[in-house]
Design a protein around this motif. Structure first.
Motif, PDB file in Angstrom:
ATOM      1  N   PHE A  99      14.528 -18.594   1.905  1.00 54.37           N
ATOM      2  CA  PHE A  99      14.957 -19.729   1.083  1.00 54.37           C
ATOM      3  C   PHE A  99      15.245 -19.318  -0.356  1.00 54.37           C
ATOM      4  N   SER A 100      14.448 -18.391  -0.878  1.00 50.48           N
ATOM      5  CA  SER A 100      14.657 -17.928  -2.246  1.00 50.48           C
ATOM      6  C   SER A 100      15.372 -16.590  -2.299  1.00 50.48           C
ATOM      7  N   GLY A 101      15.347 -15.862  -1.180  1.00 52.46           N
ATOM      8  CA  GLY A 101      15.975 -14.546  -1.139  1.00 52.46           C
ATOM      9  C   GLY A 101      15.059 -13.432  -1.592  1.00 52.46           C
TER      10      GLY A 101
ATOM     11  N   GLY B 101     -10.476  -0.882 -16.247  1.00 58.13           N
ATOM     12  CA  GLY B 101     -10.705   0.547 -16.060  1.00 58.13           C
ATOM     13  C   GLY B 101      -9.493   1.272 -15.526  1.00 58.13           C
ATOM     14  N   ALA B 102      -8.336   0.626 -15.561  1.00 61.13           N
ATOM     15  CA  ALA B 102      -7.127   1.236 -15.019  1.00 61.13           C
ATOM     16  C   ALA B 102      -6.611   2.334 -15.937  1.00 61.13           C
ATOM     17  N   PRO B 103      -6.181   3.457 -15.366  1.00 59.30           N
ATOM     18  CA  PRO B 103      -5.629   4.536 -16.201  1.00 59.30           C
ATOM     19  C   PRO B 103      -4.283   4.144 -16.790  1.00 59.30           C
ATOM     20  N   GLU B 104      -3.922   4.779 -17.874  1.00 56.67           N
ATOM     21  CA  GLU B 104      -2.659   4.479 -18.536  1.00 56.67           C
ATOM     22  C   GLU B 104      -1.482   4.838 -17.629  1.00 56.67           C
ATOM     23  N   GLY B 105      -0.504   3.966 -17.564  1.00 57.23           N
ATOM     24  CA  GLY B 105       0.677   4.202 -16.748  1.00 57.23           C
ATOM     25  C   GLY B 105       0.483   3.947 -15.272  1.00 57.23           C
ATOM     26  N   VAL B 106      -0.640   3.288 -14.910  1.00 56.80           N
ATOM     27  CA  VAL B 106      -0.921   3.065 -13.489  1.00 56.80           C
ATOM     28  C   VAL B 106       0.101   2.138 -12.846  1.00 56.80           C
ATOM     29  N   GLU B 107       0.785   1.294 -13.640  1.00 54.95           N
ATOM     30  CA  GLU B 107       1.768   0.375 -13.052  1.00 54.95           C
ATOM     31  C   GLU B 107       2.927   1.132 -12.387  1.00 54.95           C
ATOM     32  N   LYS B 108       3.118   2.395 -12.770  1.00 56.72           N
ATOM     33  CA  LYS B 108       4.173   3.201 -12.166  1.00 56.72           C
ATOM     34  C   LYS B 108       3.698   3.886 -10.889  1.00 56.72           C
ATOM     35  N   LYS B 109       2.410   3.759 -10.594  1.00 54.79           N
ATOM     36  CA  LYS B 109       1.833   4.411  -9.415  1.00 54.79           C
ATOM     37  C   LYS B 109       1.475   3.405  -8.320  1.00 54.79           C
ATOM     38  N   ILE B 110       1.893   2.181  -8.507  1.00 54.20           N
ATOM     39  CA  ILE B 110       1.585   1.129  -7.543  1.00 54.20           C
ATOM     40  C   ILE B 110       2.837   0.300  -7.284  1.00 54.20           C
ATOM     41  N   GLY B 111       2.835  -0.463  -6.204  1.00 54.84           N
ATOM     42  CA  GLY B 111       3.971  -1.319  -5.903  1.00 54.84           C
ATOM     43  C   GLY B 111       3.556  -2.482  -5.018  1.00 54.84           C
ATOM     44  N   PHE B 112       4.389  -3.505  -5.015  1.00 53.69           N
ATOM     45  CA  PHE B 112       4.122  -4.696  -4.201  1.00 53.69           C
ATOM     46  C   PHE B 112       5.404  -5.134  -3.516  1.00 53.69           C
ATOM     47  N   GLU B 113       5.263  -5.488  -2.246  1.00 54.70           N
ATOM     48  CA  GLU B 113       6.360  -6.081  -1.489  1.00 54.70           C
ATOM     49  C   GLU B 113       5.869  -7.382  -0.870  1.00 54.70           C
ATOM     50  N   GLY B 114       6.543  -8.459  -1.191  1.00 48.77           N
ATOM     51  CA  GLY B 114       6.138  -9.747  -0.676  1.00 48.77           C
ATOM     52  C   GLY B 114       6.708 -10.026   0.700  1.00 48.77           C
ATOM     53  N   THR B 115       6.118 -10.977   1.381  1.00 42.09           N
ATOM     54  CA  THR B 115       6.651 -11.440   2.664  1.00 42.09           C
ATOM     55  C   THR B 115       8.060 -11.982   2.430  1.00 42.09           C
ATOM     56  N   PRO B 116       9.057 -11.561   3.225  1.00 45.87           N
ATOM     57  CA  PRO B 116      10.434 -12.040   3.005  1.00 45.87           C
ATOM     58  C   PRO B 116      10.522 -13.561   3.026  1.00 45.87           C
TER      59      PRO B 116
END
Length: 244
Positions: free
Chosen positions: A222-224, A204-219
């Motif tokens: 070891f991998s950077g 049910g996600a609207p079109e282009g929703v990937e540009k309206k969300i973001g993710f930041e992982g725990t630093p």
């Protein structure tokens, strides 16, 4: 009379062997109708009883001689019948198309989604976690943001592959490469309760929703991944919305 009769037989036998030589070539081409005509002609021309002719006719693999002509004993094979409406499994079954990965997920890049997370400064920061199937422990992996805080569950579901992959980096002893996981976001910061998210919410996600969300992982030093440095030192931004 006897000499004349024997002469006829010898002539007939010689003619038959010559005709059989021609017939054998046709047998190799599986042209049994012409073979029968050649042998019948030999019997008529030699004035010898058909039993005499057949007595001198050598046998051929898959072909039997009889007083009524040549008959084939070879069964029809699946190869001969394939594609001509016969049996033998000539028709191939159509393979079902496997459903591929979600088209939105295939476009996501960890760095792009991190940049979008940082750009959504007015949005709330929501911690996310994974749990290995069969376990009761939720393991925090990072956080998400969504425009107007309207797509938190969708943000988790769309980023689920990135989240699961990062969980293996920051929790290598608890999340194995072959483990299946569940995803959740933090519903109550005080009680630190987790709200599980189904991947079906992306339908049910609207079109282009990937540009309206973001993710930041725990630093992960070891991998950077998701690491910020200042003067060569790792800097971790302390977020008041994330319990320490």
């Amino acid at each position: 009379f006897a000499d004349t009769e024997h002469h006829k037989i010898y002539c007939a036998v010689g003619a038959i062997y010559y005709i059989y030589f021609c017939a054998s070539i046709m047998m190799a081409k599986m042209d049994f109708s012409r073979v029968a005509l050649f042998l019948a002609a030999a019997m008529l021309c030699s004035s010898v009883h058909p039993s005499h002719v057949l007595a001198f006719a050598p046998s051929h693999a898959g072909v039997s001689a009889s007083p009524f002509g040549i008959s084939s004993t070879q069964p029809a094979s699946a190869l001969h019948m394939a594609g001509f409406g016969g049996g033998g499994g000539g028709a191939q079954k159509k393979k079902k198309k496997k459903s591929g990965p979600d088209p939105i997920m295939t476009k996501l890049k960890p760095k792009h989604q991190w940049d979008r997370f940082l750009a959504l400064k007015e949005s709330s920061i929501i911690p996310v976690a994974v749990r290995v199937l069969g376990s009761d422990e939720w393991l925090e992996v990072g956080k998400v943001r969504s425009e107007g805080d309207a797509f938190t569950d969708i943000a988790v579901a769309i980023h689920r592959a990135i989240i699961a992959e990062h969980a293996k980096r920051v929790h290598p002893l608890k999340v194995m490469p072959s483990d299946l996981v569940e995803w959740a976001y933090q519903g109550d910061a005080d009680k630190k309760t987790w709200v599980a998210v189904s991947k079906d919410v992306v339908q049910g996600a609207p079109e282009g929703v990937e540009k309206k969300i973001g993710f930041e992982g725990t630093p992960d030093p070891f991998s950077g991944y998701y690491c910020s440095y200042d003067g060569g030192r790792l800097v971790t931004n302390v977020n008041p919305n994330v319990a320490s």
